[in-house]
Scaffold this active site. Structure first.
Site, PDB file in Angstrom:
ATOM      1  N   GLU A  10     -33.905 -22.734 -84.672  1.00  0.00           N
ATOM      2  CA  GLU A  10     -32.782 -23.631 -84.668  1.00  0.00           C
ATOM      3  C   GLU A  10     -33.062 -24.657 -83.835  1.00  0.00           C
ATOM      4  O   GLU A  10     -33.743 -24.600 -82.781  1.00  0.00           O
ATOM      5  CB  GLU A  10     -31.402 -22.958 -83.954  1.00  0.00           C
ATOM      6  CG  GLU A  10     -30.100 -23.953 -84.311  1.00  0.00           C
ATOM      7  CD  GLU A  10     -28.908 -23.226 -83.709  1.00  0.00           C
ATOM      8  OE1 GLU A  10     -28.824 -22.137 -83.079  1.00  0.00           O
ATOM      9  OE2 GLU A  10     -27.744 -23.590 -84.113  1.00  0.00           O
ATOM     10  N   GLY A  16     -30.376 -20.229 -73.763  1.00  0.00           N
ATOM     11  CA  GLY A  16     -30.019 -18.990 -73.094  1.00  0.00           C
ATOM     12  C   GLY A  16     -30.292 -17.711 -74.182  1.00  0.00           C
ATOM     13  O   GLY A  16     -30.833 -16.635 -73.564  1.00  0.00           O
ATOM     14  N   GLU A  50     -23.380 -14.204 -78.875  1.00  0.00           N
ATOM     15  CA  GLU A  50     -24.516 -14.186 -79.915  1.00  0.00           C
ATOM     16  C   GLU A  50     -23.973 -13.583 -81.044  1.00  0.00           C
ATOM     17  O   GLU A  50     -24.224 -13.528 -82.437  1.00  0.00           O
ATOM     18  CB  GLU A  50     -25.791 -13.914 -79.464  1.00  0.00           C
ATOM     19  CG  GLU A  50     -26.415 -14.749 -78.355  1.00  0.00           C
ATOM     20  CD  GLU A  50     -26.389 -16.177 -78.668  1.00  0.00           C
ATOM     21  OE1 GLU A  50     -26.845 -16.330 -79.749  1.00  0.00           O
ATOM     22  OE2 GLU A  50     -26.061 -16.907 -77.686  1.00  0.00           O
ATOM     23  N   GLU A 101     -29.126 -16.671 -82.109  1.00  0.00           N
ATOM     24  CA  GLU A 101     -28.278 -15.658 -82.644  1.00  0.00           C
ATOM     25  C   GLU A 101     -28.915 -15.321 -83.990  1.00  0.00           C
ATOM     26  O   GLU A 101     -28.160 -14.829 -84.973  1.00  0.00           O
ATOM     27  CB  GLU A 101     -26.937 -16.149 -82.818  1.00  0.00           C
ATOM     28  CG  GLU A 101     -26.835 -17.545 -83.745  1.00  0.00           C
ATOM     29  CD  GLU A 101     -26.857 -18.650 -83.209  1.00  0.00           C
ATOM     30  OE1 GLU A 101     -27.162 -18.895 -81.951  1.00  0.00           O
ATOM     31  OE2 GLU A 101     -26.075 -19.646 -83.815  1.00  0.00           O
TER      32      GLU A 101
END
Ligand SMILES: [Zn+2]
Length: 789
Positions: free
Chosen positions: A116, A248, A284, A251
């Site tokens: 992503e 961080g 997530e 997902e």
């Protein structure tokens, strides 16, 4: 360019990758079957060598411009394209990348992925657009003799010495494909619904550090299974901590990857860290539905994923761990940062058009997309009721599972369960920036950088709790009455009263000096949440005092007077029967105590220091470290040695933070030099180190000189992902005309770069508003302070 999906619609990828991490080689073969909708088709393929292309098993001519492969193909519902390619492992935390860490004397290597938003195209040829959903059959081959663990989205179908074949994924977007190769500690458990959850930590971390994240994951999935009514569709969920990680967490469906500090909690982890891990995991895992099962059609609706996940994380953690009192963190954290950020004219709206995915990073103002978006979701949920909201969500998941949507699909799914029009309501809030201030029922857009003008946001019902994204401008009489009745207000009412006041004090509607009287009333307050707002008010007041001036000393004394009784009451050390509130309160008061340079307490704290950092009281460890180095600046080298030797992400962070508080010139020079040493401070932690140094008034000028001299280096390290974070957060610190001039002199050269344009525009506004506030209110604040002394 048009979207590639208009030319070719992939249905299935058979992707085979040979990965040799020792020799930095990726050799790939991808067979894509799908429907060609034109006689020319295009595949994304960035920075890789294309060896050959076949169309329906016949060698085909193609061109490759380094970003896109173009080739001719027959119009057909069933075209087969095979591409052989070769690639290297990335080092910059995107695509297929290498992460390294020291374990004993050895350097361990992990191969991981971050696709992503648009980095799958750096890994293999594909139609790298969220609406191009397909099934992925992944095979990973490793060199002979490798004993690495290989993980991907789904379970392993077949495995021999060198080859791991995974079960096909569900139909999903390219950005969610993931794999990880390396050696790990791992622990598994099955949750009540039969999903197998395994959490992996690098070998230099404690094996038990995965336990907490396993528990949160197990219970979060149960929570979402129950609340969403649609069960988690995969057999397993893996979570992996990666030593080099840009964001961080990510997902990826069935294989969520995390920054170590966002996943691993050893017995040395603080309560605060556990809370943030719980929120991150819950965030997530909510994406496994909202984002993975149902995905935005295009990146302009990415906010929908993030706003939703940012509110669900609190819902889930509150249900699983009510004792965490997690909503308090939402009100004093997300709500506050959204209100402060959303108060400038040029700030982005939650929903923002994006034509190329490269722009996404530039539009990702966390305070808006995550925090404001979450607050708007909460406003919607409270207005319609959670049970009604759930019904709509259930319909939405049922209708759009394995497909793509736009925001309106969600509002339409919710509509049958509301007595208002959620589409109109949400569009009004999401498509324009800002929020109103309400005075006697009249609305104006609340602005810190311009004249407030009448506005017209829909508000179902004006409430004085924390639900609504607006500021209530009470009359002086109303405010005084509420304050007199403070003990009888709910916590949310109390927080709103203080938060609204702190915002109004930055405008001509309320004088900054009045805040000194206000906070004085809270000396005996017990709630850590209320103290959090008091602390933010104190931070707002700090801008009026020049570093090391007599006025600043006077203010520090004032702060000390404000907190000393309460700090005496809660004590400097953790006590056995401390509740969540006390732990939080002590930690916040100690931070203020450090700011006030309270030598008596600093000496006491420093005496608690021990060379074995794992033996320190966990909750006050960072305060002990700060105090020790403050009193003994010569300890810096010892701290830095420990920083390099220790694997525990939280202790590492505590050490690094403590060093940046130094006032010692030589120490500052040493720390500034570390900005250019990625072997010591990893690129993932560079921004932290930089900003902490920049916040230190003694280090600010040197840190800035370093940045100017090394901007190219920073650009290369950050790519298009976080580069605008540097000026964004620096702007929050600047408080003199000279600093402002130096800042703009350097950064204005980038003001036309798409990555920087908006951030710099707001930085101008933010800094000018702060300088204007200092000019208008400084004298009164200082006079008021003198009268308090
Ligand atoms: Zn997210």
């Amino acid at each position: 360019m048009e979207q590639l999906l208009e030319f070719f619609k992939p249905k299935r990828y058979q992707l085979e990758l040979f990965i040799d991490k020792e020799n930095d080689l990726v050799d790939g073969d991808v067979v894509i079957t799908g429907a060609a909708k034109a006689d020319k088709i295009f595949l994304h393929a960035v920075d890789m060598k294309i060896k050959s292309v076949k169309v329906n098993d016949t060698k085909a001519e193609f061109t490759h411009d380094g970003e896109v492969i173009s080739l001719n193909a027959p119009f057909s519902d069933n075209v087969k394209i095979e591409v052989k390619f070769q690639n290297k492992l990335n080092k910059n935390m995107e695509g297929i990348y290498l992460s390294t860490y020291k374990h004993g004397k050895k350097i361990e290597k992990i191969v991981s992925t971050q696709f992503e938003s648009h980095y799958a195209r750096e890994a293999f040829p594909c139609v790298d657009e969220p609406a191009a959903k397909a099934v992925f059959e992944l095979t990973i081959k490793l060199p002979e003799g490798s004993d690495d663990i290989v993980l991907s989205n789904n379970i392993v179908a077949k495995k021999d010495d060198t080859t791991t074949i995974f079960e096909p994924t569900p139909r999903m977007s390219t950005y969610l494909l993931a794999f990880v190769i390396g050696k790990f500690h791992a622990k598994s458990l099955k949750n009540a619904h039969g999903t197998l959850i395994t959490t992996y930590a690098p070998l230099n971390q404690s094996p038990d550090s995965v336990d907490f994240a396993n528990e949160v994951a197990a219970r979060s999935l149960e929570f979402y299974d129950n609340e969403f009514g649609v069960p988690y569709p995969l057999e397993k969920l893996d979570q992996v901590a990666i030593p080099d990680f840009d964001a961080g967490a990510m997902e990826n469906w069935g294989l969520v990857t995390y920054r170590e500090s966002m996943l691993l909690a050893d017995k040395t982890a603080t309560f605060g860290t556990k809370k943030s891990i719980a929120l991150t995991v819950a965030h997530e895992l909510s994406h496994q539905w909202f984002g993975d099962l149902v995905t935005m059609r295009w990146w302009d609706d990415l906010w929908l994923n993030e706003s939703f996940a940012s509110i669900m994380e609190y819902m889930a953690v509150d249900a699983i761990y009510p004792e965490f009192k997690i909503w308090q963190g939402f009100f004093t954290g997300d709500c506050l940062s959204a209100l402060y950020r959303d108060a400038y004219f040029d700030v982005q709206s939650v929903h923002q058009d994006v034509s190329s995915p490269a722009e996404i990073a530039t539009l990702f103002d966390g305070a808006i997309v995550y925090s404001k978006g979450a607050r708007l979701m909460l406003m919607l949920i409270r207005a319609m009721g959670w049970d009604n909201f759930k019904k709509g969500i259930y319909d939405y998941f049922k209708r759009y599972a394995y497909q793509n949507t736009i925001g309106d699909n969600l509002w339409e799914a919710l509509a049958p369960y509301t007595d208002f029009n959620p589409k109109e309501f949400m569009h009004a809030w999401i498509d324009q920036p800002g929020y109103p201030v309400l005075t006697d029922g009249e609305q104006q857009r609340f602005l810190l950088d311009g004249e407030m003008k009448p506005s017209n946001w829909p508000i179902p019902q004006v409430l004085d709790d924390m639900s609504g994204h607006y500021v209530l401008n009470l009359s002086e009489k109303e405010f005084t009455e509420k304050l007199a009745d403070f003990d009888n207000l709910s916590l949310e009412q109390k927080l709103r009263l203080l938060i609204d006041r702190s915002l109004l004090a930055r405008t001509p509607l309320c004088a900054s000096a009045s805040l000194l009287d206000l906070i004085a009333k809270f000396k005996n307050e017990d709630s850590a949440a209320i103290w959090k707002i008091i602390i933010s008010i104190i931070s707002n007041l700090k801008i009026f005092f020049d570093p090391d001036s007599d006025e600043e000393k006077m203010f520090k004394k004032y702060v000390l007077g404000l907190i000393s009784d309460k700090l005496k009451e809660v004590g400097l050390k953790t006590r056995k029967d401390d509740d969540e509130n006390t732990v939080r309160l002590r930690s916040d008061l100690l931070a203020l105590d450090f700011y006030a340079e309270d030598r008596t307490n600093l000496t006491k704290l420093a005496k608690l220091y021990s060379d074995d950092l794992t033996a320190l009281d966990v909750e006050t460890r960072s305060d002990i470290l700060d105090a020790k180095l403050y009193l003994e600046p010569a300890m810096l080298n010892d701290y830095l040695k420990k920083y390099q030797a220790i694997a525990d992400p939280e202790i590492k962070y505590d050490l690094l933070y403590a060093t940046t508080l130094t006032k010692d010139e030589k120490n500052i020079d040493k720390l500034v030099s570390l900005l250019g040493e990625p072997e010591i401070v990893k690129p993932q932690d560079h921004l932290h180190l930089y900003l902490y140094l920049f916040r230190n008034s003694k280090a600010r000028a040197k840190a800035f000189e370093w940045l100017k001299a090394n901007w190219k280096y920073v650009e290369e390290m950050s790519g298009d992902k976080t580069i605008d974070s540097y000026p964004r957060y620096m702007a929050g610190v600047i408080r003199t005309t000279a600093e402002a001039e130096a800042f703009f002199e350097f950064f204005d050269q980038f003001k036309d770069q798409p990555v920087m344009a908006r951030t710099l525009k707001i930085a101008h506004k933010e800094i000018n508003a702060r300088l204007a506030l200092i000019t208008s209110d400084q004298k009164d604040v200082i006079e008021k302070l003198k009268s308090c002394a």
